[in-house]
Design a protein around this motif. Structure first.
Motif, short mmCIF file in Angstrom:
data_model
loop_
_atom_site.label_atom_id
_atom_site.label_comp_id
_atom_site.label_asym_id
_atom_site.label_seq_id
_atom_site.Cartn_x
_atom_site.Cartn_y
_atom_site.Cartn_z
N ASP A 1 -3.44 5.75 12.43
CA ASP A 1 -3.27 6.04 11.01
C ASP A 1 -4.59 6.14 10.27
O ASP A 1 -5.53 5.38 10.51
CB ASP A 1 -2.39 4.97 10.35
CG ASP A 1 -0.92 5.15 10.70
OD1 ASP A 1 -0.52 6.28 11.07
OD2 ASP A 1 -0.15 4.18 10.56
N SER B 1 -3.99 6.98 2.41
CA SER B 1 -3.34 5.69 2.21
C SER B 1 -4.26 4.80 1.39
O SER B 1 -5.48 4.99 1.34
CB SER B 1 -3.06 5.04 3.58
OG SER B 1 -2.50 3.76 3.44
N ASP B 2 -3.68 3.80 0.74
CA ASP B 2 -4.49 2.86 -0.05
C ASP B 2 -5.44 2.05 0.83
O ASP B 2 -6.52 1.65 0.38
CB ASP B 2 -3.58 1.90 -0.81
CG ASP B 2 -2.89 2.56 -1.99
OD1 ASP B 2 -3.47 3.47 -2.58
OD2 ASP B 2 -1.75 2.17 -2.31
N LYS C 1 2.82 9.99 4.68
CA LYS C 1 2.99 10.01 6.14
C LYS C 1 3.62 11.32 6.57
O LYS C 1 4.58 11.80 5.95
CB LYS C 1 3.85 8.82 6.57
CG LYS C 1 4.04 8.68 8.06
CD LYS C 1 4.75 7.38 8.41
CE LYS C 1 3.84 6.18 8.22
NZ LYS C 1 4.44 4.93 8.77
N VAL D 1 -6.91 1.38 5.09
CA VAL D 1 -6.97 1.87 6.46
C VAL D 1 -7.62 0.79 7.34
O VAL D 1 -8.57 0.13 6.92
CB VAL D 1 -7.77 3.19 6.55
CG1 VAL D 1 -9.22 3.01 6.12
CG2 VAL D 1 -7.70 3.80 7.95
N ARG E 1 0.84 -1.20 0.00
CA ARG E 1 0.00 0.00 0.00
C ARG E 1 0.87 1.25 0.00
O ARG E 1 1.97 1.27 0.58
CB ARG E 1 -0.92 0.02 1.21
CG ARG E 1 -0.21 0.24 2.54
CD ARG E 1 -1.18 0.67 3.63
NE ARG E 1 -0.53 0.73 4.93
CZ ARG E 1 -1.08 1.29 6.00
NH1 ARG E 1 -2.26 1.84 5.92
NH2 ARG E 1 -0.44 1.29 7.16
N ARG E 2 0.37 2.29 -0.68
CA ARG E 2 1.01 3.60 -0.64
C ARG E 2 0.37 4.42 0.48
O ARG E 2 -0.83 4.31 0.72
CB ARG E 2 0.81 4.36 -1.94
CG ARG E 2 1.32 3.74 -3.21
CD ARG E 2 0.74 4.50 -4.39
NE ARG E 2 -0.73 4.54 -4.31
CZ ARG E 2 -1.48 5.57 -4.72
NH1 ARG E 2 -0.91 6.65 -5.21
NH2 ARG E 2 -2.81 5.51 -4.63
N SER E 3 1.17 5.24 1.11
CA SER E 3 0.65 6.16 2.11
C SER E 3 1.47 7.44 2.05
O SER E 3 2.66 7.41 1.70
CB SER E 3 0.76 5.58 3.53
OG SER E 3 0.17 4.31 3.63
N ILE F 1 -0.22 8.90 9.63
CA ILE F 1 -0.95 9.04 8.36
C ILE F 1 -2.24 9.78 8.68
O ILE F 1 -3.06 9.29 9.47
CB ILE F 1 -1.25 7.67 7.73
CG1 ILE F 1 0.05 6.92 7.42
CG2 ILE F 1 -2.06 7.85 6.44
CD1 ILE F 1 -0.17 5.48 6.99
#
Length: 367
Positions: free
Chosen positions: A120, A124-125, A6, A127, A2-4, A58
């Motif tokens: 977070d 993000s992709d 931060k 949660v 996953r991308r996030s 995040i």
């Protein structure tokens, strides 16, 4: 993976990171994020004005997406993988009478765990959501970018309108001329534009909705969303002039029975108190560190009620969702941005350049 994005340090650009999809919490779920709203509270964390939250973090508490996984032991809802959902970000201790009554913002143990603040969030992709009760299905007719905004900004405005509603109804019943009943909405940004529409749907027919803001473009948008009269609260104008022009905008009685202050600074607080009629209700929404002064004698003699408004309850969210589903309330203008542009969009929000609402399009709902 996953991308996030931060936040590792205040006032520093976000870090774009990749990592594993979160594990499913006990009794909870993991949501694949489609849209995540940006809000001024995110800016406050970014700039260090809310230092109590631990970094790295995040951000993102306004979230809609698709259920990716559900814990098998979850018994609080019938949530299934693949459901289109929005996320109610707040939970309390879960055990006290207030939390059991689904009023977590009133938790008796003063526990407040919030996605995007204490854990977070949605930039993000994916949660993790601790309790499946925090998920609410989104009807097929409601757009997912609209859905992400409902559990926070939309719901806060809905809570504000329902709070002033009994006072407004009582005045209309006593006075008999709804056109003489003015409701003042201060600040017509992302919250206020929800407020205009919800007020029009919930308040008695004929009530005059007056909107005040320092931004003329926002006032034009408010008129398009069924506000009756607008007042330009120019920062450079004398307070007496602003009071006079606002009273005139309120109609024949030259007073408002209710005001909702979505800005909530010492200046707006003072202006509202001077415009409110006897027995009026003053709902404060904007989260400000400003300090307002009020003459206690005046508060008593004028019989003003001053109340704070936070986000509403899950039960209220269901009511708001029905209004949106039925096409009676629409989202403010929405601009969509890629996750990678988080820093730039946050700076625009900080500078007041965002009109309506900005959301991250993290992934398209059709994916």
């Amino acid at each position: 993976a996953r991308r996030s994005v931060k936040l590792a340090e205040v006032n520093k650009p976000f870090e774009l990171v990749t990592g594993d999809i979160p594990r499913v919490p006990l009794g909870g779920a993991v949501v694949k994020v489609h849209y995540a709203g940006l809000w001024h509270s995110d800016v406050d964390i970014l700039t260090g004005e809310k230092p109590k939250y631990s970094l790295p973090l995040i951000l993102g508490h306004e979230i809609s997406g698709t259920v990716h996984a559900v814990d098998k032991s979850a018994t609080n809802s019938d949530t299934k993988v693949g459901d289109r959902v929005m996320v109610y970000a707040i939970r309390g201790c879960g055990a006290c009478s207030r939390c059991r009554g689904e009023k977590p913002t009133f938790c008796l143990h003063r526990v407040r765990k919030t996605i995007g603040f204490t854990e977070d969030g949605g930039f993000s992709d994916y949660v993790a959501v601790a309790d499946t009760k925090q998920l609410m299905r989104v009807p097929p007719t409601v757009a997912m970018d609209t859905a992400c905004l409902l559990p926070c900004s939309g719901l806060t405005s809905y809570n504000a309108i329902t709070t002033i509603l009994p006072t407004v109804k009582e005045f209309v019943s006593d006075h008999g001329v709804p056109e003489d009943c003015a409701v003042l909405l201060v600040g017509v940004g992302g919250l206020g534009l929800w407020g205009v529409q919800i007020a029009r749907r919930l308040l008695p027919d004929g009530v005059r909705i007056v909107c005040a803001d320092k931004d003329l473009e926002k006032l034009t948008t408010a008129k398009d969303m069924e506000c009756d009269v607008t007042v330009h609260w120019n920062d450079k104008a004398a307070e007496d002039h602003l009071v006079t022009s606002t009273k005139h905008a309120c109609g024949r009685l030259e007073r408002a029975i209710s005001a909702i202050d979505f800005v909530n600074t010492s200046m707006t607080f003072s202006l509202v108190e001077r415009v409110l009629m006897s027995g009026g209700i003053h709902a404060t929404v904007g989260v400000s560190d400003d300090v307002a002064q009020v003459q206690l004698k005046s508060l008593v003699v004028q019989q003003h009620t001053v109340t704070g408004i936070l986000v509403g309850t899950p039960a209220q969210l269901k009511e708001l969702l029905k209004l949106v589903e039925d096409g009676k309330v629409k989202a403010p203008p929405i601009t969509r941005h890629p996750l990678e542009s988080a820093w730039d969009v946050m700076q625009d929000l900080r500078a007041g350049k965002v009109k309506g609402r900005a959301v991250f399009e993290v992934s398209k709902p059709t994916e």
